[in-house]
Design a protein around this motif. Structure first.
Motif, PDB file in Angstrom:
ATOM      1  N   LYS A   8       0.845  -1.204   0.000  1.00 31.03           N
ATOM      2  CA  LYS A   8       0.000   0.000   0.000  1.00 31.03           C
ATOM      3  C   LYS A   8       0.878   1.252   0.000  1.00 31.03           C
ATOM      4  O   LYS A   8       0.679   2.161  -0.807  1.00 31.03           O
ATOM      5  N   GLU A   9       1.855   1.274   0.896  1.00 29.54           N
ATOM      6  CA  GLU A   9       2.723   2.452   0.985  1.00 29.54           C
ATOM      7  C   GLU A   9       3.505   2.659  -0.318  1.00 29.54           C
ATOM      8  O   GLU A   9       3.577   3.776  -0.844  1.00 29.54           O
ATOM      9  N   ALA A  10       4.065   1.587  -0.850  1.00 31.56           N
ATOM     10  CA  ALA A  10       4.856   1.710  -2.080  1.00 31.56           C
ATOM     11  C   ALA A  10       3.989   2.206  -3.235  1.00 31.56           C
ATOM     12  O   ALA A  10       4.376   3.109  -3.980  1.00 31.56           O
ATOM     13  N   ALA A  11       2.801   1.643  -3.386  1.00 30.39           N
ATOM     14  CA  ALA A  11       1.921   2.015  -4.507  1.00 30.39           C
ATOM     15  C   ALA A  11       1.384   3.438  -4.333  1.00 30.39           C
ATOM     16  O   ALA A  11       1.337   4.219  -5.291  1.00 30.39           O
ATOM     17  N   GLU A  12       1.027   3.781  -3.110  1.00 37.10           N
ATOM     18  CA  GLU A  12       0.460   5.122  -2.882  1.00 37.10           C
ATOM     19  C   GLU A  12       1.487   6.223  -3.090  1.00 37.10           C
ATOM     20  O   GLU A  12       1.141   7.346  -3.447  1.00 37.10           O
ATOM     21  N   ARG A  13       2.755   5.893  -2.876  1.00 35.35           N
ATOM     22  CA  ARG A  13       3.802   6.891  -3.120  1.00 35.35           C
ATOM     23  C   ARG A  13       3.813   7.328  -4.586  1.00 35.35           C
ATOM     24  O   ARG A  13       3.958   8.503  -4.894  1.00 35.35           O
ATOM     25  N   ILE A  14       3.661   6.374  -5.471  1.00 33.21           N
ATOM     26  CA  ILE A  14       3.641   6.693  -6.907  1.00 33.21           C
ATOM     27  C   ILE A  14       2.293   7.300  -7.298  1.00 33.21           C
ATOM     28  O   ILE A  14       2.240   8.321  -7.984  1.00 33.21           O
ATOM     29  N   LEU A  15       1.228   6.688  -6.837  1.00 35.83           N
ATOM     30  CA  LEU A  15      -0.111   7.179  -7.206  1.00 35.83           C
ATOM     31  C   LEU A  15      -0.337   8.584  -6.660  1.00 35.83           C
ATOM     32  O   LEU A  15      -0.992   9.406  -7.296  1.00 35.83           O
ATOM     33  N   GLY A  16       0.255   8.872  -5.482  1.00 34.22           N
ATOM     34  CA  GLY A  16       0.142  10.198  -4.867  1.00 34.22           C
ATOM     35  C   GLY A  16       0.785  11.271  -5.727  1.00 34.22           C
ATOM     36  O   GLY A  16       0.241  12.359  -5.897  1.00 34.22           O
ATOM     37  N   ILE A  17       1.939  10.956  -6.275  1.00 34.95           N
ATOM     38  CA  ILE A  17       2.640  11.926  -7.134  1.00 34.95           C
ATOM     39  C   ILE A  17       1.866  12.131  -8.423  1.00 34.95           C
ATOM     40  O   ILE A  17       1.718  13.261  -8.906  1.00 34.95           O
ATOM     41  N   THR A  18       1.350  11.038  -8.986  1.00 35.19           N
ATOM     42  CA  THR A  18       0.610  11.126 -10.240  1.00 35.19           C
ATOM     43  C   THR A  18      -0.603  12.042 -10.089  1.00 35.19           C
ATOM     44  O   THR A  18      -0.951  12.785 -10.991  1.00 35.19           O
ATOM     45  N   ALA A  19      -1.210  11.987  -8.902  1.00 33.98           N
ATOM     46  CA  ALA A  19      -2.433  12.751  -8.672  1.00 33.98           C
ATOM     47  C   ALA A  19      -2.133  14.238  -8.433  1.00 33.98           C
ATOM     48  O   ALA A  19      -2.999  15.078  -8.582  1.00 33.98           O
ATOM     49  N   THR A  20      -0.878  14.544  -8.056  1.00 36.62           N
ATOM     50  CA  THR A  20      -0.520  15.928  -7.729  1.00 36.62           C
ATOM     51  C   THR A  20      -0.005  16.648  -8.958  1.00 36.62           C
ATOM     52  O   THR A  20       0.870  16.165  -9.640  1.00 36.62           O
ATOM     53  N   LYS A  21      -0.512  17.809  -9.183  1.00 40.33           N
ATOM     54  CA  LYS A  21      -0.013  18.652 -10.268  1.00 40.33           C
ATOM     55  C   LYS A  21       1.178  19.433  -9.741  1.00 40.33           C
ATOM     56  O   LYS A  21       1.079  20.091  -8.705  1.00 40.33           O
ATOM     57  N   SER A  22       2.304  19.386 -10.432  1.00 36.49           N
ATOM     58  CA  SER A  22       3.426  20.183  -9.937  1.00 36.49           C
ATOM     59  C   SER A  22       3.332  21.619 -10.441  1.00 36.49           C
ATOM     60  O   SER A  22       2.748  21.882 -11.487  1.00 36.49           O
ATOM     61  N   ASP A  23       3.910  22.546  -9.682  1.00 35.07           N
ATOM     62  CA  ASP A  23       3.798  23.961 -10.014  1.00 35.07           C
ATOM     63  C   ASP A  23       4.542  24.342 -11.289  1.00 35.07           C
ATOM     64  O   ASP A  23       4.160  25.241 -11.994  1.00 35.07           O
ATOM     65  N   ASP A  24       5.641  23.611 -11.538  1.00 36.67           N
ATOM     66  CA  ASP A  24       6.503  24.031 -12.654  1.00 36.67           C
ATOM     67  C   ASP A  24       6.182  23.297 -13.956  1.00 36.67           C
ATOM     68  O   ASP A  24       6.962  23.322 -14.884  1.00 36.67           O
ATOM     69  N   ASP A  25       5.060  22.648 -14.027  1.00 36.21           N
ATOM     70  CA  ASP A  25       4.683  21.957 -15.276  1.00 36.21           C
ATOM     71  C   ASP A  25       4.288  22.945 -16.356  1.00 36.21           C
ATOM     72  O   ASP A  25       3.645  23.924 -16.079  1.00 36.21           O
TER      73      ASP A  25
END
Ligand SMILES: [Zn+2]
Length: 205
Positions: free
Chosen positions: A188-205
């Motif tokens: 859960k922790e390993a998968a959520e780390r990646i899924l969490g980033i995917t869901a977040t829009k970065s400011d510098d995109d």
């Protein structure tokens, strides 16, 4: 280059019965979410699958991983997971037992389990946008080192020792196009780390 799917290591596969469905069910649920997010899948033009997931299981050093060339499948079952029963990173060798041969990236997973007994799960995904966004911003392996080599093992040792990889659990493989690794004390922790980033829009995109 995309070098996915080519087994560079020496893999000894003992074909055998699948693991119990209950043993792989949580692993498979997270694999499903990663597949839905497009982080595990299939390069149609190259006709090759990408992304794989594993958990520690059994004796020290052993783990269960998704089978080779399963990335194109929308849904997996216990028929698509295999136990890596032995590995030797220095010799590029894994032994696996189950209904399907282990992912060609099993050696990378083995390398990471060897870093620390606290690591209970490893997720490896491919995503071009994420890879470009994270490269050299999170712990990143040397661009000259391809996956599935003993040199990559040394790279992960270096990241684990010298960067915040142990704490943040995410690393980019610069020498493996689009390749990202996450680790956790649970799948859960390993998968959520990646899924969490995917869901977040970065400011510098
Ligand atoms: Zn890969």
């Amino acid at each position: 280059m995309i070098d996915e799917g080519y087994i560079k290591f020496d893999s000894e596969w003992h074909k055998g019965a699948p693991l119990a469905e209950s043993t792989i069910s949580e692993l498979n649920r997270w694999r499903q979410q990663l597949y839905t997010a497009g982080l595990i899948g299939y390069y149609k033009d190259l006709k090759v699958g990408f992304g794989n997931i594993s958990i520690r299981y059994g004796k020290p050093g052993q783990f269960i991983i998704s089978g080779t060339q399963t990335g194109h499948l929308a849904v997996l079952s216990s028929d698509h997971y295999v136990l890596v029963s032995e590995h030797n990173v220095a010799r590029n060798h894994v032994t696996c037992r189950g209904p399907v041969e282990a992912s060609s990236e099993s050696l990378t997973h083995a390398t990471i389990y060897d870093l620390d007994p606290a690591i209970q799960a490893v997720v490896h995904v491919h995503n071009k946008t994420l890879w470009q966004r994270l490269i050299n911003k999170v712990p990143t392996t040397d661009a000259k080192v391809p996956y599935g080599t003993p040199e990559m093992a040394n790279e992960f040792k270096r990241l684990y020792r010298e960067t915040d990889f142990a704490r943040t659990g995410i690393a980019v493989m610069a020498g493996h196009d689009e390749g990202i690794i996450s680790i956790g004390t649970s799948v859960k922790e390993a998968a959520e780390r990646i899924l969490g980033i995917t869901a977040t829009k970065s400011d510098d995109d």
